[in-house]
Design an enzyme around this catalytic site. Structure first.
Site, PDB file in Angstrom:
ATOM      1  N   TYR A 142       0.866  -1.189   0.000  1.00 46.91           N
ATOM      2  CA  TYR A 142       0.000   0.000   0.000  1.00 46.91           C
ATOM      3  C   TYR A 142       0.891   1.223   0.000  1.00 46.91           C
ATOM      4  CZ  TYR A 142      -3.312   3.534   1.786  1.00 46.91           C
ATOM      5  OH  TYR A 142      -4.088   4.667   1.973  1.00 46.91           O
ATOM      6  N   ASP A 237       9.422   2.814  -1.097  1.00 45.39           N
ATOM      7  CA  ASP A 237       8.434   3.499  -0.267  1.00 45.39           C
ATOM      8  C   ASP A 237       8.757   3.143   1.194  1.00 45.39           C
ATOM      9  OD1 ASP A 237       4.785   3.504   0.046  1.00 45.39           O
ATOM     10  OD2 ASP A 237       6.389   4.487   1.163  1.00 45.39           O
ATOM     11  N   LYS A 265       5.268   9.557   8.410  1.00 43.66           N
ATOM     12  CA  LYS A 265       5.126   8.978   9.748  1.00 43.66           C
ATOM     13  C   LYS A 265       6.210   9.502  10.705  1.00 43.66           C
ATOM     14  CE  LYS A 265       2.880   4.842   7.902  1.00 43.66           C
ATOM     15  NZ  LYS A 265       1.506   4.873   8.394  1.00 43.66           N
TER      16      LYS A 265
HETATM   17  P1  KE4 Z   1      -0.524   8.347   4.578  1.00 38.55           P
HETATM   18  O1  KE4 Z   1      -1.104   9.073   3.360  1.00 38.55           O
HETATM   19  O2  KE4 Z   1      -1.576   7.509   5.303  1.00 38.55           O
HETATM   20  O3  KE4 Z   1       0.273   9.275   5.492  1.00 38.55           O
HETATM   21  O4  KE4 Z   1       0.602   7.323   4.034  1.00 38.55           O
HETATM   22  C1  KE4 Z   1       0.221   6.362   3.069  1.00 38.55           C
HETATM   23  C2  KE4 Z   1       1.229   5.223   3.111  1.00 38.55           C
HETATM   24  C3  KE4 Z   1       2.204   5.148   2.115  1.00 38.55           C
HETATM   25  N1  KE4 Z   1       3.120   4.160   2.111  1.00 38.55           N
HETATM   26  C4  KE4 Z   1       3.138   3.220   3.090  1.00 38.55           C
HETATM   27  C5  KE4 Z   1       4.182   2.136   3.045  1.00 38.55           C
HETATM   28  C6  KE4 Z   1       2.170   3.256   4.136  1.00 38.55           C
HETATM   29  O5  KE4 Z   1       2.206   2.293   5.097  1.00 38.55           O
HETATM   30  C7  KE4 Z   1       1.203   4.275   4.147  1.00 38.55           C
HETATM   31  C8  KE4 Z   1       0.135   4.364   5.217  1.00 38.55           C
HETATM   32  N2  KE4 Z   1       0.086   3.289   6.168  1.00 38.55           N
HETATM   33  C9  KE4 Z   1      -1.187   2.984   6.756  1.00 38.55           C
HETATM   34  C10 KE4 Z   1      -0.997   1.755   7.665  1.00 38.55           C
HETATM   35  N3  KE4 Z   1      -1.317   0.557   6.996  1.00 38.55           N
HETATM   36  C11 KE4 Z   1      -1.771   4.154   7.467  1.00 38.55           C
HETATM   37  C12 KE4 Z   1      -2.978   3.836   8.340  1.00 38.55           C
HETATM   38  C13 KE4 Z   1      -4.240   4.361   7.736  1.00 38.55           C
HETATM   39  O6  KE4 Z   1      -4.429   4.239   6.506  1.00 38.55           O
HETATM   40  O7  KE4 Z   1      -5.055   4.871   8.535  1.00 38.55           O
END
Ligand code: KE4
Length: 428
Positions: A142, A237, A265
């Site tokens: 993701y 990523d 993060k």
């Molecule tokens: P954000 O747009 O949520 O800040 O980041 C997206 C993203 C991009 N790349 C990786 C490897 C990620 O894990 C994420 C976001 N992680 C999720 C956890 N599975 C965030 C939790 C959520 O979606 O509420």
């Protein structure tokens, strides 16, 4: 009616699903999510005053534990000087230099406000830099919710993806190839079929969004070789792994240099910060220098950057990651021992402050393996632990997170609860 239930019902009237991010709604585990009122160190407290040991850590940012006093003081001080200017600040130079110092592949970096913005921008940059349209991602990874990444594998091995979300026109994913994680042959085949059309590969160098799944030996090296051979950019990523699994992210552990890296993060310490960066000759294509447009009102926000700067400085303390890896290991090895004592099929893996737990006997190496885990056992484990004050991620397809405040007493308390929960699992 419990306060959490009351709040969830009220939230659901005002907010779709009652949450601002889907995983928080507990749909994959059932039940009512605790509404958090405050957090400190390894703990959360909900609206009913119940305390939880937290293994979500805001999905990664809370590596120093919640409400770290030094981070909070830095945020307060920055806020007193103004919340946002829309103009350059020295603090943005400081955090850019701190990121460049830590991440081997980054010579220049652009700040944004989320991981989604970081990956969306990095892919646009890769397409602009190479003049190519196609991208490769992997099933189960993701990278945020930008349109061209909301895609699931097509029917055939090399067909282009189908949208995995309503509202994404097929044309928006027609250039996205979705392959199996760890399947290097599929990547070789894709490049052989489209030798001069693939702009980039984007990959989680340790997958954390299908639970924790490690790259197979040679997989990342193979991606590096193929991208170099065919003139595509390799994007790591590291939104989740960056500064979570080690002081230089996964690229520091595996010794592979991607062309671009995305972060978020931890670099914001809990405040909204994302980033993408790489070699200067690639970053020169980003506006205002180059033709690839990218912008953001709150990019480099002074209050968010203040939290990130303190966090990055604290992570550089000698021995931080050795201690973090050891603590996470005590947790996971303890859970494995508990499960084994009670005859429950269970395995676990960890790297730095990132971990995966699996209700199957061996550690998964693919999304198919993770999907074959005993989901019902996970749900019963999740709720058994939650009812006893230990909050794991509310999905069998998510990784877990340990902070530097999860000391031996916290880990031991977790394992004492787990022993009871595994006993109940075994009995029913
Ligand atoms: P954000 O747009 O949520 O800040 O980041 C997206 C993203 C991009 N790349 C990786 C490897 C990620 O894990 C994420 C976001 N992680 C999720 C956890 N599975 C965030 C939790 C959520 O979606 O509420």
């Amino acid at each position: 009616m419990s306060r959490n239930t009351e709040l969830f019902e009220r939230a659901s009237r005002a907010i779709p699903g009652g949450v601002n991010s889907p995983v928080r709604a507990f749909r994959s585990v059932g039940g009512t999510p605790p509404f958090i009122q405050r957090a400190q160190g390894p703990y959360l407290w909900d609206a009913e005053g119940a305390r939880y040991i937290d293994y979500i850590g805001s999905w990664g940012p809370a590596i120093l534990g919640h409400a770290d006093p030094e981070v909070v003081r830095a945020v307060q001080a920055a806020a007193e000087g103004g919340l946002s200017f829309g103009a350059p600040t020295e603090a943005e130079i400081q955090i850019a230099e701190a990121i460049i110092d830590r991440i081997p592949s980054i010579e220049q970096v652009r700040l944004v406000s989320s991981g989604t913005e970081a990956t969306m921008s990095a892919i646009r940059l890769a397409r602009g830099h190479t003049g190519r349209h196609k991208i490769i991602k992997f099933e189960g990874c993701y990278h945020g919710h930008s349109d061209s990444l909301l895609v699931k594998a097509g029917s055939g091995m090399l067909t282009f993806g189908n949208p995995s979300s309503a509202g994404v026109p097929p044309e928006f994913v027609q250039h996205t190839l979705v392959l199996d994680y760890n399947d290097l042959v599929a990547v070789e085949t894709a490049f052989a079929q489209y030798p001069d059309e693939i702009a980039c590969i984007i990959v989680e160098p340790i997958a954390g969004n299908m639970n924790l799944v490690r790259p197979a030996p040679g997989f990342l090296e193979g991606l590096r070789t193929l991208c170099s051979r065919y003139g595509a950019l390799l994007i790591f990523d590291e939104v989740m792994t960056g500064l979570r699994v080690g002081p230089q992210g996964m690229q520091g552990l595996c010794g592979i240099t991607p062309d671009l890296t995305t972060l978020a993060k931890i670099i914001g310490g809990g405040m909204p910060v994302g980033a993408f960066g790489g070699r200067t000759e690639i970053m020169a294509d980003i506006a205002p220098l180059g033709a690839v447009y990218q912008a953001g009102t709150l990019s480099g926000n002074p209050v968010a950057v203040a939290a990130g700067l303190v966090t990055l400085r604290r992570l550089a303390e000698p021995g931080f990651y050795e201690r973090l890896h050891a603590q996470t290991g005590k947790l996971i090895q303890g859970l494995i021992d508990c499960a084994r004592r009670h005859g429950v099929p269970f395995s676990g893996d960890w790297q730095g402050g990132l971990f995966g737990i699996y209700f199957r006997d061996s550690i998964p190496t693919s999304l198919a393996d993770v999907s074959a885990c005993d989901q019902d056992a996970f749900k019963r484990f999740f709720h058994g632990m939650l009812d006893a004050g230990v909050h794991f991620a509310p999905s069998a397809f998510e990784a877990g997170f340990v902070s530097s405040t999860h000391d031996d007493a916290v880990i031991q308390e977790t394992l004492t609860v787990a022993d009871r929960v595994f006993a109940e699992l075994a009995a029913n």
